[in-house]
Design an enzyme around this catalytic site. Structure first.
Site, PDB file in Angstrom:
ATOM      1  CD  GLU A 138      48.710  48.970  98.145  1.00 33.53           C
ATOM      2  OE1 GLU A 138      49.592  49.016  99.017  1.00 33.53           O
ATOM      3  OE2 GLU A 138      48.883  48.470  97.020  1.00 33.53           O
TER       4      GLU A 138
ATOM      5  CE1 TYR B  77      46.195  46.811  96.179  1.00 37.39           C
ATOM      6  CE2 TYR B  77      45.047  47.883  94.370  1.00 37.39           C
ATOM      7  CZ  TYR B  77      46.127  47.804  95.224  1.00 37.39           C
ATOM      8  OH  TYR B  77      47.138  48.723  95.120  1.00 37.39           O
TER       9      TYR B  77
END
Ligand code: GDP
Ligand code: MN
Length: 396
Positions: A206, A118
């Site tokens: 993101e 992530y």
């Protein structure tokens, strides 16, 4: 402004960020063509068909599907294009899918295991600096990781004067457990990602997941890219990427009229000049027991045309039971605003909900006079508390 995954990846790639490559398609036929072309370009044998909507969690909702043949590409694309995709991030009724990204399969087996990571770039408001937030626990809900494994979340805060320093990029690669070639690739990836972020005036990246492939490349498999609206004028090529089908129609209309409008789910419409006063107005509505139906800043020039547009936009919301107009006449005189309200009211016609107008500042008394003698169903007040009490009385 939000972008689609395929647009975000295109931009990232132009800054040298490694990406899972793909071609966008709007029909099953196009999807098959895209898959063929992609195989020529990349050698991929399998493909992923990915719904393009402005929301994450598409995989969970059935909007991301692997296809192992061209027939499967056609089948998956037919299922996904036109579907109403419901994910944890869409409204309850879901979002209609207009296009799919046909992407190369990047989870192929190889000498080393793949690893999902992530990574996001965002503003840390406490320290007033951008930071890279990352975790070796990629591919899943980051909120869940934060809740259950806070030790698996790392941050790197960036000094705007120096930009991302090399030791920081190396620390990220190290904390992510990268080794050998993958370590070097990760350092390059992070540098390119930050450069892209600053260059395009983004407000959020993101990338979930960033994938370390089985042959130790590092690529963005997903891309949520949000651009700062205030920087858009510097990037007409990105501004042109706006997809208004993904946006709230009332907000689109407001933006075209240069009104700062955010739809909320309460019952008191607000029309205010200045963002700070708009926030204060929403607070006082809350304190008086109501709920704001919107945030609306009409800006410095509250003339009849703008007030009329604002009326029309607020009245589109069937939940609105009253409208509170709160204008401070500093540069713009209150009597002119009052005349604007009267003119706009007459142009809109019958307004089915009570209107409370609070005008304060230059020529406030004259303004009240204009409203009180207009013969319209307008409650004019001068003090903010009076306005709040009136809202309470009318909305209950
Ligand atoms: P999201 O669900 O909206 O976050 O969409 P993503 O782009 O993150 O894709 C969801 C999931 O699909 C990823 O977490 C992967 O597990 C899977 N996925 C994406 N690309 C591929 C691929 O090339 N091959 C395979 N096998 N799975 C993929
Ligand atoms: Mn994702």
């Amino acid at each position: 402004m939000n972008l689609h995954e395929y647009q975000g990846k295109e931009i990232l790639s132009s800054f040298g960020v490694g990406i899972q490559r793909g071609i966008v398609a709007t029909t099953p036929d196009e999807a098959v063509e895209a898959a063929k072309k992609l195989s020529e370009q990349t050698g991929t044998k399998w493909w992923v068909v990915k719904a393009q909507i402005h929301a994450g969690g598409r995989g969970k909702g059935g909007g991301v599907k692997l296809a192992k043949s061209l027939d499967e590409v056609r089948e998956r694309a037919s299922q996904i294009i036109g579907m109403n995709l419901v994910t944890p991030q869409t409204p309850k009724e879901g979002k209609k899918v207009h296009q799919v990204l046909i992407a190369e399969d990047v989870y192929y087996p190889g000498p080393n295991p793949t690893k999902e990571i992530y990574m996001s770039v965002l503003l840390n408001r406490q320290v007033g600096r951008y930071m890279i937030l990352y975790s070796p626990q990629g591919g899943m809900d980051i909120e869940e990781v934060a809740e259950n494994h806070p030790d698996q979340i790392f941050t790197e805060i960036i000094d705007p004067a120096t930009g991302l320093l090399d030791f920081q990029a190396r620390r990220i690669a190290f904390n992510l457990g990268m080794e050998g070639q993958a370590y070097k690739e990760m350092v390059k990836f992070v540098h390119a990602l930050y450069k892209a972020f600053i260059s395009i005036d983004a407000s959020l990246f993101e990338i979930n997941p960033v994938l370390k492939t089985s042959d130790d490349r590092v690529i963005a498999v997903d891309a949520k890219v949000v651009l700062d609206d205030n920087g858009l004028f510097r990037h007409p090529e990105y501004a042109a990427m706006r997809d208004i089908r993904e946006e709230d129609p009332t907000e689109v209309e407001a933006r075209e009229a240069n009104l700062n409008f955010v739809k909320l789910d309460g019952n008191v419409g607000c029309m205010v000049n200045g963002a700070g006063l708009a926030m204060a107005t929403m607070d006082i509505i809350k304190l008086s027991g109501g709920n704001p139906a919107n945030f609306l800043d009409v800006g410095g020039t509250a003339d009849a045309a703008r007030v009329e547009k604002a009326f029309r936009i607020i009245l589109k919301d069937p939940n609105v039971k009253a409208i509170l107009i709160n204008i401070f006449g500093g540069i713009v005189r209150c009597d002119r605003v009052a005349q604007g309200i009267v003119d706009a009211y007459r142009n809109v016609g019958e307004i089915p909900v009570p209107i409370i107008v609070r005008l304060q500042g230059t020529n406030a008394e004259e303004a009240k006079q204009i409203l009180d003698t207009s013969g319209l169903k307008v409650h004019s007040v001068i003090a903010l508390q009076e306005a709040a009490d009136k809202v309470k009385e009318l909305v209950g």
